[in-house]
Every structure is written in C-alpha cells, then in structure tokens.
Write an enzyme that holds these catalytic residues in place. Structure first.
Site, PDB file in Angstrom:
ATOM      1  N   HIS A  96     -17.303  12.128  31.140  1.00 24.48           N
ATOM      2  CA  HIS A  96     -16.252  11.056  30.982  1.00 24.48           C
ATOM      3  C   HIS A  96     -15.521  10.629  31.957  1.00 24.48           C
ATOM      4  O   HIS A  96     -15.177  11.190  33.097  1.00 24.48           O
ATOM      5  CB  HIS A  96     -15.358  11.497  29.656  1.00 24.48           C
ATOM      6  CG  HIS A  96     -14.683  10.517  29.063  1.00 24.48           C
ATOM      7  ND1 HIS A  96     -13.408   9.802  29.730  1.00 24.48           N
ATOM      8  CD2 HIS A  96     -14.720   9.741  27.900  1.00 24.48           C
ATOM      9  CE1 HIS A  96     -12.760   8.830  29.076  1.00 24.48           C
ATOM     10  NE2 HIS A  96     -13.652   8.694  27.988  1.00 24.48           N
ATOM     11  N   GLU A 166     -20.579   3.845  28.044  1.00 25.17           N
ATOM     12  CA  GLU A 166     -19.081   3.545  28.168  1.00 25.17           C
ATOM     13  C   GLU A 166     -18.727   2.995  29.519  1.00 25.17           C
ATOM     14  O   GLU A 166     -18.341   3.245  30.299  1.00 25.17           O
ATOM     15  CB  GLU A 166     -18.610   4.795  27.904  1.00 25.17           C
ATOM     16  CG  GLU A 166     -16.900   4.685  27.617  1.00 25.17           C
ATOM     17  CD  GLU A 166     -16.364   5.836  26.997  1.00 25.17           C
ATOM     18  OE1 GLU A 166     -15.869   5.792  25.849  1.00 25.17           O
ATOM     19  OE2 GLU A 166     -16.154   6.872  27.637  1.00 25.17           O
TER      20      GLU A 166
END
Ligand code: PGA
Length: 254
Positions: A96, A166
């Site tokens: 992430h 993302e």
C-alpha cells in the site's frame, strides 16, 4: 471466479466499543442480503483481528494490513504470517502506498512479504499504482512494481494473489481533485493483465483477480469498478460507514 471487495480500515476504529458499533452496523446492513458473486473481506488493524474472529457474522472474511516476512523469532513489534493464519486471516494487504510513503517500504520488502504470506496460505492483495508525479509514466510504474513485487512467484501461487490498481493520487486522503475515468481504469487493468499473461500464460491469468482502489464510493463504484471490468474494489474511507460499504458490495455484486 468471485468478485472481491476489501475494506481497508487503515488506522481507524480506536476502541472495542467503536468496533462493536461498527460490527453491529454491518450486521444491520447485511440482514436479508446474500452476495453470491462477491467475497467481502474486512482488514482492520491487527489488534481487532481476534475480536472480528468472535463476531458471529460468517459472511465476511478477515484480512490484515501488513505482515512480516519471517515466521517466528526476534523481530520486535512485527506480526508473523503464522500468527495471522492461526487467528483466521485469509488475506493481507501489501504494497500500500501509505506504507511505502510513511514506512519507506519498497518493492523488495513487499516481495518478501508476499512470499511469506503465500507460504502460509494467506492471499496477498498487492497494491500497485502511480503517484501524482508519475502520472505520465503510469504503465512503466505499474509494470516495474509488478515485476519486483512478484519476483519468484510461480504458477500455482499467483492465482492466490489479488492485484489492486490503486493510483496514489486518487486515494481519498490525498484530496484528489478528480478520479480516474472508466477508460483510465480499464487501461490500467489491461496493462496488468498483459503483464500477467506474459509471465504466467493466459489460462492462469484468467484466475487472477484485478481490482480497483482509490476513493471508491456508492456513487462511483459502477463506473470505476464494474464498467472498467475490474473484479472488485479496495475501499478505504467509505468502508468505515457500514451502509456505504455494503452498498458498494451490492453494486459490485451486480
Ligand atoms: P480510499 O482509500 O478509499 O479512502 O481512497 C483506499 C486505500 O487507500 O486503500
């Protein structure tokens, strides 16, 4: 292959009481609903994993928001993949951008963590995507991250990895001034798909779920996640509101 909607609760839900309220909210939203084509995964901070395990709702799987690459030993403050497995975790979010940014995690760290998760029967949700400064080189950034993070992962393992596109600039906490279009997300999906076909072959690549993350909300989930051909979503802010989160699941389930 089912869709998958993953809640990234980040560093929220600060107490047992808050957790109880959140889970009650989810229970309420789930009454009478069945999502036959979509798997729901909640990824809370580690400290809530056991509490979530005691929750009677079995429609939802659990995931973690990080893992260490060793199974056991003198690694102060780290959480082992064996622990996650023993506490009922099925997924772990890795790579992430917030961990890359605040904890200086790099692709090699992420690669070791993916290997450790897979070794212990936990499915990684690998996040890849360009930041605001890399917008013009999006494809190159995505491919480099995939190559590095998936180094050494073979057929037979890769099917258990979920890839999440993302774009860092579209994450809600980065105050996006706009979001990707259906076409942008579709292009990113094709870049990822092409990489997977090249590395693992068409047949295996068909078994790998590619999802989208970044400001997913009930009012954009169809456009960004469904119309773009993605197999689901990684949801941050909106996953903290049970009604919004389950609405997103409904939209993705179709
Ligand atoms: P967001 O977060 O949905 O709040 O943009 C997504 C994420 O960072 O995983």
């Amino acid at each position: 292959m089912k869709n998958i909607v993953v809640a990234n609760l980040k560093m929220n839900i600060l107490s047992v009481l808050e957790r109880e309220v959140y889970l009650k909210g989810l229970d309420k939203e789930l009454i009478g609903k069945k999502f036959s084509d979509t798997e729901i995964v909640i990824c809370p901070p580690f400290i809530h994993l056991e509490g979530l395990g005691k929750w009677k709702n079995k429609k939802i799987s659990r995931g973690a928001l990080d893992v260490f690459w060793e199974d056991k030993g003198s690694f102060t403050g780290e959480i082992s993949p064996v622990m996650l497995k023993n506490f009922g975790c099925e997924y772990v979010v890795l790579g992430h951008s917030e961990r890359r940014r605040f904890l200086r995690e790099n692709d090699q760290d992420v690669n070791l963590k993916i290997i450790a998760a897979l070794r212990n029967g936990i499915s990684p949700v690998l996040c890849v995507g360009e930041d605001a400064n890399q917008k013009n080189e999006g494809a190159g950034v995505i491919i480099k991250q995939l190559k590095n993070c998936l180094a050494g992962i073979k057929n037979g393992q890769i099917e258990n990895v979920v890839i999440c596109y993302e774009p860092v600039w579209a994450i809600s906490s980065n105050n996006p001034d706009h979001l990707p279009t259906t076409n942008d997300v579709m292009s990113a999906r094709l870049i990822i798909k092409k990489f997977l076909v090249g590395e693992y072959g068409l047949r295996v690549s068909e078994k790998i779920r590619i999802i989208y993350g970044g400001s997913v909300a009930p009012n954009n989930a169809k456009e960004i996640c469904v119309d773009s051909g993605m197999k689901g979503a990684l949801v941050g802010k909106e996953s903290l509101t049970p009604r919004s989160f389950i609405k997103i699941v409904e939209i993705i389930n179709g």
